[in-house]
Design a protein around this motif. Structure first.
Motif, PDB file in Angstrom:
ATOM      1  N   PRO A   1       0.886  -1.220  -0.071  1.00 31.46           N
ATOM      2  CA  PRO A   1      -0.030   0.015  -0.163  1.00 31.46           C
ATOM      3  C   PRO A   1       0.775   1.345  -0.062  1.00 31.46           C
ATOM      4  O   PRO A   1       0.648   2.378  -0.600  1.00 31.46           O
ATOM      5  N   HIS A   2       1.810   1.144   0.513  1.00 30.20           N
ATOM      6  CA  HIS A   2       2.835   2.572   0.590  1.00 30.20           C
ATOM      7  C   HIS A   2       3.509   2.847  -0.663  1.00 30.20           C
ATOM      8  O   HIS A   2       3.429   3.982  -1.128  1.00 30.20           O
ATOM      9  N   LYS A   3       3.854   1.731  -1.612  1.00 35.56           N
ATOM     10  CA  LYS A   3       4.243   1.970  -2.724  1.00 35.56           C
ATOM     11  C   LYS A   3       3.253   2.561  -3.701  1.00 35.56           C
ATOM     12  O   LYS A   3       3.381   3.350  -4.341  1.00 35.56           O
ATOM     13  N   ASN A   4       1.972   2.150  -3.587  1.00 35.73           N
ATOM     14  CA  ASN A   4       0.688   2.745  -4.241  1.00 35.73           C
ATOM     15  C   ASN A   4       0.419   3.935  -4.029  1.00 35.73           C
ATOM     16  O   ASN A   4       0.146   4.816  -4.869  1.00 35.73           O
ATOM     17  N   LEU A   5       0.572   4.143  -2.539  1.00 34.92           N
ATOM     18  CA  LEU A   5       0.278   5.617  -2.106  1.00 34.92           C
ATOM     19  C   LEU A   5       1.507   6.713  -3.066  1.00 34.92           C
ATOM     20  O   LEU A   5       1.219   7.875  -3.161  1.00 34.92           O
ATOM     21  N   ASN A   6       2.710   6.439  -3.003  1.00 39.24           N
ATOM     22  CA  ASN A   6       3.795   6.959  -3.669  1.00 39.24           C
ATOM     23  C   ASN A   6       3.336   7.093  -5.007  1.00 39.24           C
ATOM     24  O   ASN A   6       3.554   8.144  -5.715  1.00 39.24           O
ATOM     25  N   GLU A   7       3.005   6.036  -5.668  1.00 38.12           N
ATOM     26  CA  GLU A   7       2.701   6.056  -7.110  1.00 38.12           C
ATOM     27  C   GLU A   7       1.549   7.076  -7.490  1.00 38.12           C
ATOM     28  O   GLU A   7       1.568   8.045  -8.009  1.00 38.12           O
ATOM     29  N   VAL A   8       0.573   7.280  -6.616  1.00 41.67           N
ATOM     30  CA  VAL A   8      -0.667   8.045  -6.439  1.00 41.67           C
ATOM     31  C   VAL A   8      -0.191   9.325  -6.481  1.00 41.67           C
ATOM     32  O   VAL A   8      -0.379  10.463  -7.317  1.00 41.67           O
TER      33      VAL A   8
ATOM     34  N   LYS B   1       0.870  14.598  -8.898  1.00 41.96           N
ATOM     35  CA  LYS B   1       1.550  15.981  -9.185  1.00 41.96           C
ATOM     36  C   LYS B   1       1.544  15.924 -10.628  1.00 41.96           C
ATOM     37  O   LYS B   1       1.597  17.283 -11.236  1.00 41.96           O
ATOM     38  N   LYS B   2       1.810  15.161 -11.334  1.00 43.91           N
ATOM     39  CA  LYS B   2       1.853  15.155 -12.887  1.00 43.91           C
ATOM     40  C   LYS B   2       0.815  15.910 -13.330  1.00 43.91           C
ATOM     41  O   LYS B   2       0.283  16.711 -14.231  1.00 43.91           O
ATOM     42  N   TRP B   3      -0.562  15.371 -12.965  1.00 46.72           N
ATOM     43  CA  TRP B   3      -2.020  15.617 -13.528  1.00 46.72           C
ATOM     44  C   TRP B   3      -2.113  16.975 -13.113  1.00 46.72           C
ATOM     45  O   TRP B   3      -2.722  17.842 -13.817  1.00 46.72           O
ATOM     46  N   GLU B   4      -1.941  17.426 -11.790  1.00 42.82           N
ATOM     47  CA  GLU B   4      -2.211  18.867 -11.475  1.00 42.82           C
ATOM     48  C   GLU B   4      -1.217  19.710 -12.145  1.00 42.82           C
ATOM     49  O   GLU B   4      -1.648  20.914 -12.573  1.00 42.82           O
ATOM     50  N   LYS B   5      -0.327  19.406 -12.422  1.00 44.97           N
ATOM     51  CA  LYS B   5       0.713  20.299 -13.347  1.00 44.97           C
ATOM     52  C   LYS B   5       0.129  20.748 -14.713  1.00 44.97           C
ATOM     53  O   LYS B   5       0.026  21.965 -14.950  1.00 44.97           O
ATOM     54  N   ALA B   6      -0.621  19.700 -15.205  1.00 46.05           N
ATOM     55  CA  ALA B   6      -0.910  20.237 -16.732  1.00 46.05           C
ATOM     56  C   ALA B   6      -2.303  20.747 -16.519  1.00 46.05           C
ATOM     57  O   ALA B   6      -2.673  21.672 -17.124  1.00 46.05           O
ATOM     58  N   TYR B   7      -3.129  20.447 -15.292  1.00 45.47           N
ATOM     59  CA  TYR B   7      -4.440  20.888 -15.046  1.00 45.47           C
ATOM     60  C   TYR B   7      -4.153  22.440 -14.658  1.00 45.47           C
ATOM     61  O   TYR B   7      -5.026  23.416 -14.976  1.00 45.47           O
ATOM     62  N   LYS B   8      -3.337  22.603 -13.708  1.00 42.89           N
ATOM     63  CA  LYS B   8      -2.991  24.018 -13.318  1.00 42.89           C
ATOM     64  C   LYS B   8      -2.682  25.106 -14.415  1.00 42.89           C
ATOM     65  O   LYS B   8      -2.826  26.413 -14.154  1.00 42.89           O
ATOM     66  N   LYS B   9      -1.818  24.488 -15.268  1.00 44.95           N
ATOM     67  CA  LYS B   9      -1.330  25.487 -16.528  1.00 44.95           C
ATOM     68  C   LYS B   9      -2.570  26.220 -16.983  1.00 44.95           C
ATOM     69  O   LYS B   9      -2.728  27.216 -17.403  1.00 44.95           O
TER      70      LYS B   9
ATOM     71  N   THR C   1      -4.146  26.769  -4.336  1.00 47.99           N
ATOM     72  CA  THR C   1      -3.989  25.497  -5.289  1.00 47.99           C
ATOM     73  C   THR C   1      -3.046  25.842  -6.417  1.00 47.99           C
ATOM     74  O   THR C   1      -2.496  25.054  -7.061  1.00 47.99           O
ATOM     75  N   VAL C   2      -3.186  26.976  -6.800  1.00 49.73           N
ATOM     76  CA  VAL C   2      -2.457  27.552  -7.859  1.00 49.73           C
ATOM     77  C   VAL C   2      -1.444  28.782  -7.406  1.00 49.73           C
ATOM     78  O   VAL C   2      -1.974  29.735  -6.855  1.00 49.73           O
ATOM     79  N   SER C   3      -0.190  28.429  -7.880  1.00 50.47           N
ATOM     80  CA  SER C   3       0.633  29.683  -7.327  1.00 50.47           C
ATOM     81  C   SER C   3       1.372  29.750  -8.586  1.00 50.47           C
ATOM     82  O   SER C   3       1.611  28.978  -9.392  1.00 50.47           O
ATOM     83  N   THR C   4       1.930  31.057  -8.761  1.00 53.92           N
ATOM     84  CA  THR C   4       2.533  31.611 -10.060  1.00 53.92           C
ATOM     85  C   THR C   4       3.485  32.789  -9.733  1.00 53.92           C
ATOM     86  O   THR C   4       3.441  33.310  -8.978  1.00 53.92           O
ATOM     87  N   ASP C   5       4.176  32.880 -10.879  1.00 46.61           N
ATOM     88  CA  ASP C   5       5.181  34.370 -10.620  1.00 46.61           C
ATOM     89  C   ASP C   5       4.756  35.289 -11.660  1.00 46.61           C
ATOM     90  O   ASP C   5       3.836  35.119 -12.601  1.00 46.61           O
ATOM     91  N   GLU C   6       5.253  36.534 -11.492  1.00 48.75           N
ATOM     92  CA  GLU C   6       4.823  37.533 -12.225  1.00 48.75           C
ATOM     93  C   GLU C   6       5.082  37.289 -13.667  1.00 48.75           C
ATOM     94  O   GLU C   6       4.621  37.827 -14.671  1.00 48.75           O
ATOM     95  N   GLN C   7       6.460  36.553 -13.958  1.00 48.74           N
ATOM     96  CA  GLN C   7       6.921  36.507 -15.228  1.00 48.74           C
ATOM     97  C   GLN C   7       5.816  35.437 -16.082  1.00 48.74           C
ATOM     98  O   GLN C   7       5.623  35.875 -17.124  1.00 48.74           O
TER      99      GLN C   7
END
Length: 143
Positions: free
Chosen positions: A2-9, A14-22, A54-60
């Protein structure tokens, strides 16, 4: 296991949120500019607040997005008197930008208010029989 599964999730999230947040950055920027003209410097903090952190960004990134929106005719900028110092470039939505925001909101945001979607979201958030049944079925297929 279960610990390995939690790390995978966590990694997949993180990958999903990166695309979503853009994509969300554009929405939050247009939404804030719909409320009032804004100087780019203060928008980063406003985006953090309105997105509840949930979304943070910089001025640039904000400047790049605003310049892209400007080239598309979604925003315009005007020199306005600053409370302190020299005049500043404030950005505001054009009619085209307002129309785009309205249509995007209708097609992509309001869908989450539909009762059938809300029920499904609540089911996902609750630990219930549905996820347990799926785990049991997965375990049966693996053996």
């Amino acid at each position: 296991m279960p610990h390995k599964n939690l790390n995978e999730v966590h990694d997949l999230l993180k990958k999903w949120e990166k695309a979503y947040k853009k994509g969300l950055l554009s929405f939050w920027l247009l939404l804030l500019l719909h409320e009032k003209p804004a100087y780019p410097y203060g928008l980063a903090e406003a985006i953090r607040e309105i997105s509840q952190g949930t979304v943070s960004t910089d001025e640039q990134s904000i400047y790049r997005a605003l310049n892209r929106f400007r080239s598309m005719g979604l925003v315009k900028c005007e020199l306005m008197k600053s409370p302190i110092g020299p005049q500043r470039r404030y950005f505001c939505l054009t009619k085209k930008g307002t129309d785009l925001l309205r249509e995007f909101t209708r097609q992509n945001i309001l869908v989450f208010e539909a009762p059938s979607v809300q029920e499904r979201v609540q089911t996902v958030l609750q630990k219930g029989a549905a996820s347990f049944q799926l785990e049991v079925i997965d375990d049966v297929h693996q053996t």
